[in-house]
Structures are given as structure tokens and as C-alpha cells.
Motif scaffolding. Structure first.
Motif, PDB file in Angstrom:
ATOM      1  N   SER A   6      38.795  38.074  52.266  1.00  0.00           N
ATOM      2  CA  SER A   6      38.309  36.868  51.595  1.00  0.00           C
ATOM      3  C   SER A   6      36.945  37.105  50.962  1.00  0.00           C
ATOM      4  CB  SER A   6      38.234  35.710  52.590  1.00  0.00           C
ATOM      5  OG  SER A   6      39.519  35.388  53.093  1.00  0.00           O
ATOM      6  N   TRP A  20      40.800  28.180  45.892  1.00  0.00           N
ATOM      7  CA  TRP A  20      42.262  28.098  45.845  1.00  0.00           C
ATOM      8  C   TRP A  20      42.891  29.482  45.674  1.00  0.00           C
ATOM      9  CZ3 TRP A  20      46.404  25.706  47.107  1.00  0.00           C
ATOM     10  CH2 TRP A  20      47.606  25.978  46.473  1.00  0.00           C
ATOM     11  N   GLN A  21      42.281  30.329  44.866  1.00  0.00           N
ATOM     12  CA  GLN A  21      42.811  31.679  44.663  1.00  0.00           C
ATOM     13  C   GLN A  21      42.716  32.503  45.947  1.00  0.00           C
ATOM     14  OE1 GLN A  21      40.340  32.779  41.326  1.00  0.00           O
ATOM     15  NE2 GLN A  21      41.973  32.350  39.845  1.00  0.00           N
ATOM     16  N   LEU A  77      42.798  31.273  48.919  1.00  0.00           N
ATOM     17  CA  LEU A  77      43.782  30.722  49.847  1.00  0.00           C
ATOM     18  C   LEU A  77      45.195  31.166  49.504  1.00  0.00           C
ATOM     19  CD1 LEU A  77      44.481  28.735  52.157  1.00  0.00           C
ATOM     20  CD2 LEU A  77      44.615  26.935  50.428  1.00  0.00           C
ATOM     21  N   SER A  78      45.560  31.078  48.214  1.00  0.00           N
ATOM     22  CA  SER A  78      46.937  31.351  47.815  1.00  0.00           C
ATOM     23  C   SER A  78      47.265  32.831  47.707  1.00  0.00           C
ATOM     24  CB  SER A  78      47.228  30.661  46.472  1.00  0.00           C
ATOM     25  OG  SER A  78      46.355  31.137  45.465  1.00  0.00           O
ATOM     26  N   ARG A  79      46.257  33.671  47.434  1.00  0.00           N
ATOM     27  CA  ARG A  79      46.534  35.089  47.198  1.00  0.00           C
ATOM     28  C   ARG A  79      46.044  36.011  48.307  1.00  0.00           C
ATOM     29  NH1 ARG A  79      45.279  35.823  40.684  1.00  0.00           N
ATOM     30  NH2 ARG A  79      46.593  34.044  39.993  1.00  0.00           N
ATOM     31  N   LEU A  86      47.166  32.982  52.678  1.00  0.00           N
ATOM     32  CA  LEU A  86      48.573  32.641  52.938  1.00  0.00           C
ATOM     33  C   LEU A  86      49.500  33.858  52.987  1.00  0.00           C
ATOM     34  CD1 LEU A  86      48.987  29.335  50.887  1.00  0.00           C
ATOM     35  CD2 LEU A  86      48.628  29.618  53.340  1.00  0.00           C
ATOM     36  N   LYS A 102      52.015  35.079  56.505  1.00  0.00           N
ATOM     37  CA  LYS A 102      53.436  34.837  56.273  1.00  0.00           C
ATOM     38  C   LYS A 102      54.239  34.817  57.573  1.00  0.00           C
ATOM     39  CE  LYS A 102      57.100  36.346  53.150  1.00  0.00           C
ATOM     40  NZ  LYS A 102      57.525  37.393  52.184  1.00  0.00           N
TER      41      LYS A 102
END
Length: 332
Positions: free
Chosen positions: A224, A235-236, A238-240, A243, A247
Motif C-alpha cells: 500500500s 480507491w485504487q 483498495l481495489s488493486r 482486495l 481474495k
């Protein structure tokens, strides 16, 4: 004079076998396992083996017995009239609108509660993960309190909250359109299902957050930080970053909760007993087997419920494609 030796390249360092299947065989051959890996596998079987044997012994017999009983016309009040009818019980339930209505209600509760719990659980997991060390234990304890309450007790609490006789939610929610002091939440299917889903979400969201918290703990902070240095916004990151590395934890949380939600029984039995279109598959199987004493027909419903749960598990594993042993992506 021709030579019988296999043709190879004359240039050193570029020798190749002319056998077209040799390279494919080598690529398909697994690398030898180390002694440490073998020892860990043996230890895993020693630790999990007894529980696995007990689980199979406890579960295998009821499943096989239900499958066997579903092939008979068998009413408990007339055991002497038991008759083998094959798959006719399954034809009866699959052609009955009550079964499909119960299946639809079950699917609705499962999908809505799991999606809402996943979002709320992730938010709570982030709060617990980022809490100050001095307050981290208190925050986690407060969040996990609902999950420690017995499901029947939780269902009764929500029932009395919304009951027209003893509840106080009508006065609290009086500002909402359609909510008045004389609104009976359990006299119609729509509002009943809403209360049932709220009780399920309140009760089991901490379970989801606990699993997702374990996944957050496995995401390296360096990733991060590196993404932030490269200019990625929140957001980037978090999403890339977050998350994708969670998985496996997300799959476990969704799988466990979906299987549990699809078998919901306690809340509906306490609040509505399946009235006003709130009957689910578990309650339908209970009423058929215990209420009407139709063992064969009830067993067929139970078998269908079991197959639905197995299908959910199979679908979740295929969709997420997670190698739990490796912790990340599964095999292609």
C-alpha cells in the motif's frame, strides 16, 4: 554411411532432443517435494484427521438415510404402508409452487444478507485493523458482541423490538413513510422479511468482519505504501492492492456465510413460523417431516437443500479460483 544415432545439433550448448514429447513430459512432471513439506502434510493429517473422521461419521449416516428415505412413500403414522416409489417425491416437490416460493425466499435472504454483511463486515474489519493499539481490544470486543449471542435469543430480541404490542421501533421510525404506531411488521411478507434480514445482518456481520480482519492482517503494508508513492489514490489502493491480496479471506467469508444463510431457520421460526410468504426450505422440510410426519417427502426436500448448498460451495470455489494452500490465485 548413415548413422543410427539420434540427430542432435552439432553446436555445443544448443543440443536438443528430437523427441517431441520429452519436453512436454518434463513440463508436466511435478517437482519433488521436500522432506519439510512432507512432514507438514503428515502433521496436518494427524491434527485434522480425527476431526475429519468424526465429521464424516456424524454427517455421512444422516445424509445417506435421508437419501434412502426420500425414495419411499413413508408416513410416520403408518410405517407398515411404506412403499418404494423411486424419484416420485422429487417430482412432487419440484412441481409444487410452495417449494419454488420457499426456494425464492431462501435465495433472496441469502443474496441480500451476504452482500450487505460483506460490505459492513469489511468496513468494521478496517476499523478494527486501523484502531489505535490502546483501544484495539475494546473495539474488537464491542463489534463481536452480537455474534456471541445465541441466534434464538437474537431473533426474540428483534421480534419484541418490532412487535406491535411490546415494540418501540414504530415510534422510532415514525418519520419514515408508511410507518405508524399501528403498523404490524409481522402481518405481511415484505416487512417480515425485512426484519428477518436485519436480524440476520446484525447477528452475523461480526463473523464476516472477523474473517476479513484476518485477511487484512496478511496484506503487507509495504504494498500500500509503494502504491501511494506511485500516486495511487485510496480507491485504487483498495481495489488493486488490498482486495486482490484478500481474495482467499473474502472467499472463505462469502462461502461460510452463504452456506449458513441458505439454511436459515431460527429467525423465521421465531418471528413468523413461515406465515405470509416467509417460508424457507429449512422450515418447509421441518414442517413436512415433523409437522405432517411425511418422512419420505421431507427427506426429499432435505436432499434438495443439501444439493443446493453443495452447488453454492462449488460455485464459490470456482468463481474465486483461490488456492488456499498458496493463499493467492488458483491454478489456471
Amino acid at each position: 554411411m548413415p548413422s543410427n544415432a539420434p540427430a542432435v545439433s552439432s553446436s555445443p550448448g544448443t543440443a536438443k532432443s528430437t523427441d517431441p514429447d520429452g519436453g512436454r513430459a518434463r513440463r508436466g512432471r511435478r517437482a519433488p517435494r521436500s522432506e519439510r513439506s512432507k512432514a507438514e502434510t503428515r502433521l496436518g493429517w494427524w491434527l485434522a484427521g480425527p476431526a475429519f473422521v468424526i465429521m464424516v461419521a456424524v454427517i455421512f449416516y444422516p445424509v445417506v438415510q435421508a437419501l434412502w428415505d426420500s425414495l419411499f412413500s413413508y408416513r410416520l403414522t403408518a410405517p407398515g404402508e411404506r412403499e418404494f416409489i423411486g424419484l416420485k417425491n422429487y417430482g412432487t416437490i419440484l412441481s409444487d409452487g410452495v417449494f419454488w416460493s420457499a426456494l425464492g425466499v431462501t435465495a433472496l435472504i441469502t443474496v441480500v444478507t451476504v452482500l450487505v454483511e460483506l460490505v459492513l463486515g469489511f468496513a468494521l474489519a478496517m476499523i478494527m485493523h486501523r484502531a489505535i493499539k490502546s483501544t484495539r481490544g475494546l473495539v474488537r470486543t464491542v463489534i463481536l458482541v452480537p455474534y456471541g449471542i445465541i441466534t434464538v435469543v437474537s431473533a426474540y430480541a428483534w421480534y419484541y423490538m418490532f412487535s406491535i404490542d411490546s415494540g418501540y421501533m414504530n415510534s422510532w421510525l415514525g418519520w419514515l413513510p408508511g410507518v405508524s404506531d399501528d403498523l404490524n411488521w409481522f402481518a405481511q411478507g415484505g416487512t417480515s422479511i425485512v426484519v428477518i434480514m436485519f436480524s440476520e445482518i446484525w447477528k452475523t456481520t461480526p463473523f464476516i468482519s472477523l474473517l476479513l480482519l484476518a485477511g487484512l492482517a496478511q496484506v503487507p503494508d509495504d504494498l500500500s505504501e509503494a502504491a501511494a508513492v506511485d500516486g495511487a489514490n485510496g480507491w485504487q489502493r483498495l481495489s488493486r492492492v488490498v482486495l486482490p491480496n484478500m481474495k482467499a479471506a473474502i472467499m472463505v467469508a462469502v462461502l461460510f456465510r452463504a452456506l449458513d444463510a441458505f439454511r436459515v431457520f431460527d429467525s423465521i421460526f421465531v418471528m413468523t413460523k413461515g406465515a405470509y410468504g416467509t417460508e424457507v426450505l429449512s422450515l418447509l422440510a421441518y414442517r413436512t417431516s415433523i409437522g405432517r410426519l411425511e418422512i419420505g417427502l421431507g427427506s426429499a426436500i432435505s436432499v434438495v437443500l443439501f444439493l443446493c448448498v453443495a452447488l453454492i460451495a462449488f460455485t464459490a470455489i470456482k468463481v474465486f479460483n483461490v488456492d488456499l494452500a498458496g493463499g493467492r490465485g488458483g491454478r489456471k
